[in-house]
Design a protein around this motif. Structure first.
Motif, PDB file in Angstrom:
ATOM      1  N   MET A   6      -9.633  65.728  32.227  1.00 20.53           N
ATOM      2  CA  MET A   6     -10.919  66.003  31.612  1.00 20.53           C
ATOM      3  C   MET A   6     -11.846  64.825  31.904  1.00 20.53           C
ATOM      4  N   LYS A   7     -12.970  65.119  32.474  1.00 22.89           N
ATOM      5  CA  LYS A   7     -13.948  64.094  32.814  1.00 22.89           C
ATOM      6  C   LYS A   7     -15.023  64.081  31.724  1.00 22.89           C
ATOM      7  N   LEU A   8     -15.288  62.889  31.191  1.00 21.81           N
ATOM      8  CA  LEU A   8     -16.297  62.734  30.147  1.00 21.81           C
ATOM      9  C   LEU A   8     -17.315  61.694  30.578  1.00 21.81           C
ATOM     10  N   SER A   9     -18.580  61.972  30.267  1.00 27.42           N
ATOM     11  CA  SER A   9     -19.651  61.013  30.563  1.00 27.42           C
ATOM     12  C   SER A   9     -19.546  59.830  29.607  1.00 27.42           C
ATOM     13  N   ASP A  10     -20.297  58.787  29.892  1.00 25.46           N
ATOM     14  CA  ASP A  10     -20.303  57.615  29.010  1.00 25.46           C
ATOM     15  C   ASP A  10     -20.752  57.984  27.599  1.00 25.46           C
ATOM     16  N   PHE A  11     -21.779  58.819  27.506  1.00 25.56           N
ATOM     17  CA  PHE A  11     -22.281  59.210  26.179  1.00 25.56           C
ATOM     18  C   PHE A  11     -21.259  60.080  25.454  1.00 25.56           C
ATOM     19  N   GLU A  12     -20.592  60.970  26.182  1.00 28.30           N
ATOM     20  CA  GLU A  12     -19.537  61.778  25.574  1.00 28.30           C
ATOM     21  C   GLU A  12     -18.417  60.876  25.062  1.00 28.30           C
ATOM     22  N   LEU A  13     -18.083  59.844  25.809  1.00 32.17           N
ATOM     23  CA  LEU A  13     -17.058  58.895  25.362  1.00 32.17           C
ATOM     24  C   LEU A  13     -17.507  58.143  24.110  1.00 32.17           C
ATOM     25  N   ASP A  14     -18.794  57.798  24.039  1.00 33.08           N
ATOM     26  CA  ASP A  14     -19.323  57.141  22.840  1.00 33.08           C
ATOM     27  C   ASP A  14     -19.158  58.044  21.612  1.00 33.08           C
ATOM     28  N   THR A  34     -26.084  68.683  21.569  1.00 32.17           N
ATOM     29  CA  THR A  34     -25.737  69.178  22.910  1.00 32.17           C
ATOM     30  C   THR A  34     -24.435  68.543  23.390  1.00 32.17           C
ATOM     31  N   ILE A  35     -24.280  67.242  23.178  1.00 29.68           N
ATOM     32  CA  ILE A  35     -23.054  66.544  23.578  1.00 29.68           C
ATOM     33  C   ILE A  35     -21.864  67.095  22.794  1.00 29.68           C
ATOM     34  N   ILE A  36     -22.043  67.309  21.512  1.00 33.29           N
ATOM     35  CA  ILE A  36     -20.963  67.858  20.685  1.00 33.29           C
ATOM     36  C   ILE A  36     -20.588  69.253  21.180  1.00 33.29           C
ATOM     37  N   ASP A  37     -21.578  70.074  21.517  1.00 38.91           N
ATOM     38  CA  ASP A  37     -21.297  71.408  22.056  1.00 38.91           C
ATOM     39  C   ASP A  37     -20.518  71.319  23.362  1.00 38.91           C
ATOM     40  N   ARG A  38     -20.897  70.370  24.236  1.00 36.27           N
ATOM     41  CA  ARG A  38     -20.176  70.174  25.502  1.00 36.27           C
ATOM     42  C   ARG A  38     -18.739  69.727  25.264  1.00 36.27           C
ATOM     43  N   LEU A  39     -18.565  68.808  24.332  1.00 36.62           N
ATOM     44  CA  LEU A  39     -17.217  68.329  24.023  1.00 36.62           C
ATOM     45  C   LEU A  39     -16.346  69.460  23.481  1.00 36.62           C
ATOM     46  N   GLU A  40     -16.956  70.340  22.693  1.00 35.44           N
ATOM     47  CA  GLU A  40     -16.202  71.492  22.184  1.00 35.44           C
ATOM     48  C   GLU A  40     -15.833  72.436  23.326  1.00 35.44           C
ATOM     49  N   ILE A  59     -21.059  72.293  10.240  1.00 38.17           N
ATOM     50  CA  ILE A  59     -19.752  72.498  10.860  1.00 38.17           C
ATOM     51  C   ILE A  59     -19.114  71.120  11.035  1.00 38.17           C
ATOM     52  N   ILE A  60     -17.866  71.017  10.641  1.00 36.04           N
ATOM     53  CA  ILE A  60     -17.129  69.758  10.776  1.00 36.04           C
ATOM     54  C   ILE A  60     -16.242  69.870  12.012  1.00 36.04           C
ATOM     55  N   PHE A  61     -16.348  68.852  12.853  1.00 40.65           N
ATOM     56  CA  PHE A  61     -15.572  68.792  14.093  1.00 40.65           C
ATOM     57  C   PHE A  61     -14.578  67.640  13.998  1.00 40.65           C
ATOM     58  N   ALA A  62     -13.499  67.740  14.762  1.00 42.26           N
ATOM     59  CA  ALA A  62     -12.521  66.653  14.849  1.00 42.26           C
ATOM     60  C   ALA A  62     -12.031  66.554  16.283  1.00 42.26           C
ATOM     61  N   ALA A  63     -11.563  65.379  16.642  1.00 41.22           N
ATOM     62  CA  ALA A  63     -11.017  65.175  17.983  1.00 41.22           C
ATOM     63  C   ALA A  63      -9.815  66.102  18.180  1.00 41.22           C
ATOM     64  N   LYS A 110     -15.336  71.660  26.391  1.00 39.04           N
ATOM     65  CA  LYS A 110     -14.308  71.006  27.203  1.00 39.04           C
ATOM     66  C   LYS A 110     -12.956  70.932  26.494  1.00 39.04           C
ATOM     67  N   GLY A 111     -12.940  71.231  25.200  1.00 36.74           N
ATOM     68  CA  GLY A 111     -11.699  71.164  24.440  1.00 36.74           C
ATOM     69  C   GLY A 111     -11.379  69.778  23.910  1.00 36.74           C
ATOM     70  N   ALA A 112     -12.353  68.876  23.947  1.00 38.12           N
ATOM     71  CA  ALA A 112     -12.133  67.511  23.463  1.00 38.12           C
ATOM     72  C   ALA A 112     -12.220  67.432  21.939  1.00 38.12           C
ATOM     73  N   ILE A 113     -13.049  68.294  21.337  1.00 36.78           N
ATOM     74  CA  ILE A 113     -13.151  68.386  19.886  1.00 36.78           C
ATOM     75  C   ILE A 113     -13.003  69.848  19.487  1.00 36.78           C
ATOM     76  N   GLN A 114     -12.756  70.049  18.201  1.00 39.04           N
ATOM     77  CA  GLN A 114     -12.637  71.419  17.700  1.00 39.04           C
ATOM     78  C   GLN A 114     -13.236  71.510  16.300  1.00 39.04           C
ATOM     79  N   ARG A 115     -13.628  72.714  15.949  1.00 38.11           N
ATOM     80  CA  ARG A 115     -14.159  72.951  14.610  1.00 38.11           C
ATOM     81  C   ARG A 115     -12.986  72.955  13.637  1.00 38.11           C
ATOM     82  N   THR A 116     -13.163  72.243  12.525  1.00 38.45           N
ATOM     83  CA  THR A 116     -12.075  72.190  11.551  1.00 38.45           C
ATOM     84  C   THR A 116     -12.439  72.833  10.215  1.00 38.45           C
TER      85      THR A 116
END
Length: 125
Positions: free
Chosen positions: A1-9, A42-48, A63-67, A50-56
């Motif tokens: 999974m490739k993440l941008s610098d901002f996504e990593l932040d 937008t970053i949170i939507d992208r991370l979701e 909406i609460i998200f978690a890694a 990509k499967g990096a975060i999920q709605r909990t």
């Protein structure tokens, strides 16, 4: 999974702080960066996606998200590329750079000496 610098932040905040809403992530990230809420969302939507975060859960209208991935899973993939790009694939140069440029405490030095001694002993097995 490739993440941008901002996504990593943003991921770092999820790893450090735990499950959070987009508004909470925005509040934390704006302590260091001047960024609009819509950009964070937008970053949170992208991370979701990509499967990096999920709605909990849902709290009110938030909406609460978690890694969904562990930090180690990302760092394991990023570190070899970093070493290749900046240290020509030579990890000992990276370690030397970190030791030279960092202010290590006596405790840090003892830890590293023990770690290296154990590594040397176990490598022979």
């Amino acid at each position: 999974m490739k993440l941008s610098d901002f996504e990593l932040d943003v991921m770092q905040l999820f790893w450090d702080e735990g499950p959070s809403s987009a508004a909470t992530i925005h509040k934390w990230i704006t302590k260091d960066k001047n960024v609009a809420y819509t950009t964070v969302k937008t970053i949170i939507d992208r991370l979701e996606e990509k499967g990096a975060i999920q709605r909990t859960s849902i709290e009110g209208r938030s909406i609460i998200f978690a890694a969904a991935i562990k930090k180690e899973a990302i760092s394991t993939k990023l570190l070899p590329e970093f070493v290749r790009r900046f240290f020509h694939g030579n990890s000992s140069q990276l370690v030397a750079h970190l030791i030279k440029d960092d202010k290590l405490s006596e405790e840090d030095i003892s830890y590293l000496e023990t770690f290296l001694a154990n590594r040397k002993t176990n490598k022979g097995e």
